[in-house]
Write an enzyme that holds these catalytic residues in place. Structure first.
Site, PDB file in Angstrom:
ATOM      1  N   LYS A   1      -8.486-113.409  43.184  1.00  0.00           N
ATOM      2  CA  LYS A   1      -7.471-113.556  44.225  1.00  0.00           C
ATOM      3  C   LYS A   1      -6.103-113.873  43.651  1.00  0.00           C
ATOM      4  O   LYS A   1      -5.085-113.357  44.118  1.00  0.00           O
ATOM      5  CB  LYS A   1      -7.917-114.632  45.217  1.00  0.00           C
ATOM      6  CG  LYS A   1      -9.114-114.216  46.056  1.00  0.00           C
ATOM      7  CD  LYS A   1      -9.471-115.275  47.086  1.00  0.00           C
ATOM      8  CE  LYS A   1     -10.656-114.824  47.936  1.00  0.00           C
ATOM      9  NZ  LYS A   1     -11.036-115.849  48.942  1.00  0.00           N
TER      10      LYS A   1
ATOM     11  N   TRP B   1      -4.829-113.122  40.606  1.00  0.00           N
ATOM     12  CA  TRP B   1      -4.216-111.991  39.907  1.00  0.00           C
ATOM     13  C   TRP B   1      -3.879-110.849  40.855  1.00  0.00           C
ATOM     14  O   TRP B   1      -3.008-110.028  40.560  1.00  0.00           O
ATOM     15  CB  TRP B   1      -5.124-111.540  38.764  1.00  0.00           C
ATOM     16  CG  TRP B   1      -5.126-112.546  37.659  1.00  0.00           C
ATOM     17  CD1 TRP B   1      -6.123-113.418  37.341  1.00  0.00           C
ATOM     18  CD2 TRP B   1      -4.056-112.833  36.759  1.00  0.00           C
ATOM     19  NE1 TRP B   1      -5.742-114.227  36.296  1.00  0.00           N
ATOM     20  CE2 TRP B   1      -4.476-113.887  35.922  1.00  0.00           C
ATOM     21  CE3 TRP B   1      -2.772-112.306  36.582  1.00  0.00           C
ATOM     22  CZ2 TRP B   1      -3.665-114.422  34.926  1.00  0.00           C
ATOM     23  CZ3 TRP B   1      -1.960-112.839  35.582  1.00  0.00           C
ATOM     24  CH2 TRP B   1      -2.413-113.876  34.774  1.00  0.00           C
TER      25      TRP B   1
ATOM     26  N   LEU C   1      -4.054-121.265  27.091  1.00  0.00           N
ATOM     27  CA  LEU C   1      -4.243-121.949  28.368  1.00  0.00           C
ATOM     28  C   LEU C   1      -5.537-122.724  28.256  1.00  0.00           C
ATOM     29  O   LEU C   1      -6.603-122.146  28.061  1.00  0.00           O
ATOM     30  CB  LEU C   1      -4.323-120.952  29.524  1.00  0.00           C
ATOM     31  CG  LEU C   1      -4.733-121.522  30.891  1.00  0.00           C
ATOM     32  CD1 LEU C   1      -3.788-122.628  31.321  1.00  0.00           C
ATOM     33  CD2 LEU C   1      -4.781-120.417  31.928  1.00  0.00           C
ATOM     34  N   CYS C   2      -5.444-124.035  28.333  1.00  0.00           N
ATOM     35  CA  CYS C   2      -6.621-124.884  28.166  1.00  0.00           C
ATOM     36  C   CYS C   2      -6.562-126.019  29.182  1.00  0.00           C
ATOM     37  O   CYS C   2      -5.556-126.719  29.275  1.00  0.00           O
ATOM     38  CB  CYS C   2      -6.678-125.437  26.736  1.00  0.00           C
ATOM     39  SG  CYS C   2      -8.183-126.356  26.355  1.00  0.00           S
ATOM     40  N   VAL C   3      -7.638-126.181  29.932  1.00  0.00           N
ATOM     41  CA  VAL C   3      -7.745-127.243  30.934  1.00  0.00           C
ATOM     42  C   VAL C   3      -8.943-128.115  30.581  1.00  0.00           C
ATOM     43  O   VAL C   3      -9.976-127.616  30.122  1.00  0.00           O
ATOM     44  CB  VAL C   3      -7.915-126.648  32.356  1.00  0.00           C
ATOM     45  CG1 VAL C   3      -8.094-127.756  33.392  1.00  0.00           C
ATOM     46  CG2 VAL C   3      -6.710-125.775  32.712  1.00  0.00           C
TER      47      VAL C   3
ATOM     48  N   SER D   1     -12.142-127.223  38.123  1.00  0.00           N
ATOM     49  CA  SER D   1     -12.279-126.841  39.531  1.00  0.00           C
ATOM     50  C   SER D   1     -11.090-127.303  40.364  1.00  0.00           C
ATOM     51  O   SER D   1     -11.082-127.145  41.582  1.00  0.00           O
ATOM     52  CB  SER D   1     -13.569-127.444  40.106  1.00  0.00           C
ATOM     53  OG  SER D   1     -13.511-128.867  40.082  1.00  0.00           O
TER      54      SER D   1
ATOM     55  N   GLY E   1      -8.006-126.177  40.317  1.00  0.00           N
ATOM     56  CA  GLY E   1      -6.989-125.164  40.586  1.00  0.00           C
ATOM     57  C   GLY E   1      -5.739-125.308  39.748  1.00  0.00           C
ATOM     58  O   GLY E   1      -4.663-124.837  40.137  1.00  0.00           O
TER      59      GLY E   1
ATOM     60  N   ALA F   1      -5.169-124.028  36.611  1.00  0.00           N
ATOM     61  CA  ALA F   1      -4.802-122.862  35.802  1.00  0.00           C
ATOM     62  C   ALA F   1      -3.799-121.946  36.501  1.00  0.00           C
ATOM     63  O   ALA F   1      -2.753-121.612  35.919  1.00  0.00           O
ATOM     64  CB  ALA F   1      -6.053-122.104  35.375  1.00  0.00           C
TER      65      ALA F   1
ATOM     66  N   LEU G   1      -0.963-110.239  17.981  1.00  0.00           N
ATOM     67  CA  LEU G   1      -0.685-111.371  18.859  1.00  0.00           C
ATOM     68  C   LEU G   1      -1.158-112.676  18.239  1.00  0.00           C
ATOM     69  O   LEU G   1      -2.189-112.725  17.620  1.00  0.00           O
ATOM     70  CB  LEU G   1      -1.371-111.162  20.211  1.00  0.00           C
ATOM     71  CG  LEU G   1      -0.903-109.928  20.996  1.00  0.00           C
ATOM     72  CD1 LEU G   1      -1.690-109.795  22.282  1.00  0.00           C
ATOM     73  CD2 LEU G   1       0.579-110.001  21.321  1.00  0.00           C
TER      74      LEU G   1
END
Length: 430
Positions: A48, A50, A181-183, A189, A191, A193, A430
């Site tokens: 959703k 993206w 990107l690291c959480v 859960s 939200g 990111a 990259l």
């Protein structure tokens, strides 16, 4: 937007690291078919977040009327949202100053403990490595974005990017390269990111940059291309001892060691470590080589100095100098990552090399990469990774690389290509 120099290096910081799981496919001949079916299943899933972003969508694949180029036009910087997005009440934004040793140590521990890859494998990133990967010339400190708990000030999420130039067809486009990107593993859960991606995007736009490049091991939207990771064992006995692979059927340890044995020294005349005086020649080699690919990194001398000049325990680069003309004719490089091996009495770390870029003009590509394997073995590396982008596919099987299940999906943010590329058409480093 995510990916890493820190993975590979290269999605944990990732970005400069790829999966270190060396469990080889049981049936190499059917792997492609199985992977293809898995991808078809993933394509059917919706994302959703993206679907709301200016990225290529699967629903548009058959729409030939859509032009190549930016999906959304640039606006005035003054029209970009000036204030950060709102976080949940217990969290706050922070800038991660990688010039601070304390911040580097905190980042090291955070990434090590919250890597999204195999829970049994912990990546090790020294402060020197973190600064190399995250702080190239012209970087923006404001793009090193963290989230902390207001009360304890504990770091619980991190995203970062750096400015780069990427040539798409005949146009060089200023972009943000999203490194990581690291959480926190217990807060995935919440939200965070999508909100972090939006905040990084906002800060990138404030610098009048409207496109980005990133990679992920997951299908997020329609990728530019998808590459497969391959691995070449340098120290098979150690890899078998720690349980990351096993002896193949009808193979003994001694036969396996013999199968992967390399010469004691590089075999190409004129092969030596790259020096600062080689920068202009290496830049010219890279620019000429990368010009053949539809999408490629646009290097200048400053980029080569930062990313490719040898740095101990970070990046290793070699050139071939013609004995007759003394010109630099070939170039190869790889970077490294250390991995902690828990619960093994004999070994505590695994040393991994990751192929960066190989340019062969007078030397065959397979011989050049074989020399890279030799010197990486001399340096104490245990395993060597490469992906099937650029011309890499030509040497993988010959040099006894084996395919992994892991794939890397390459994406462009706010830029559309009419047709997806083959991995061999991609020249992104990259």
């Amino acid at each position: 937007m995510s990916d890493p120099k820190l993975k590979p290096v290269e999605d944990a910081l990732v970005t400069v690291a790829k999966s270190s799981q060396i469990q080889l496919a049981k049936d190499d001949t059917s792997g492609g078919t199985i992977v293809g079916r898995l991808l078809q299943c993933q394509y059917s899933k919706t994302h959703k977040f993206w679907e709301t972003q200016p990225v290529e969508q699967f629903k548009d694949i058959q729409d030939t009327s859509l032009p190549e180029g930016p999906i959304e036009p640039a606006t005035l910087v003054s029209e970009v949202k000036q204030e950060p997005y709102n976080l949940l009440g217990q969290f706050e934004w922070t800038i991660c100053d990688m010039n601070s040793d304390d911040m580097c140590l905190e980042m090291y521990n955070f990434l090590k403990e919250n890597s999204p890859d195999d829970q049994q494998i912990k990546y090790e990133y020294s402060k020197e490595y973190l600064r190399w990967a995250l702080c190239p010339p012209g970087y923006y400190q404001s793009w090193h974005i963290g989230v902390r708990v207001k009360t304890s000030k504990k770091l619980i999420a991190f995203i970062c990017g750096r400015p780069t130039r990427i040539r798409v067809r005949d146009e060089v486009v200023k972009m943000a390269k999203v490194n990581s990107l690291c959480v926190h593993k217990k807060l995935r859960s919440k939200g965070l990111a999508p909100l972090m991606i939006k905040e990084l995007t906002r800060r990138v736009k404030l610098q009048n940059i409207w496109q980005a490049a990133y990679t992920s091991s997951h299908i997020l939207s329609r990728p530019v291309t998808t590459s497969r990771d391959w691995v070449r064992m340098l120290n098979p006995k150690k890899l078998i001892d720690v349980g990351l692979t096993r002896l193949r059927d009808r193979m003994t340890m001694s036969r396996t060691v013999k199968l992967y044995k390399l010469p004691d020294a590089p075999i190409t005349p004129g092969f030596r470590e790259m020096e600062r005086r080689d920068v202009p020649a290496v830049t010219a080699l890279l620019r000429n080589y990368l010009s053949q690919f539809a999408v490629a990194t646009d290097f200048d001398d400053n980029d080569v100095k930062h990313w490719l000049l040898p740095r101990e325990n970070i990046v290793y680069s070699y050139v071939v100098v013609s004995p007759e003309t003394h010109d630099v004719t070939d170039f190869c490089s790889f970077c490294n990552s250390s991995i902690t091996i828990p619960g093994n009495r004999k070994y505590t770390t695994l040393e991994c090399a990751y192929a960066c870029c190989n340019v062969a003009t007078l030397t065959s590509l397979s011989q050049l990469v074989n020399d890279a394997l030799i010197v990486s073995k001399q340096k104490g590396f245990d395993v060597f990774y490469a992906s099937d982008v650029m011309q890499n596919e030509s040497f993988l099987k010959e040099l006894r690389f084996y395919p992994l299940c892991r794939q890397s999906h390459y994406y462009l943010y706010n830029y559309r290509l009419r047709n997806a590329l083959k991995p061999s058409e991609l020249g992104l480093i990259l």
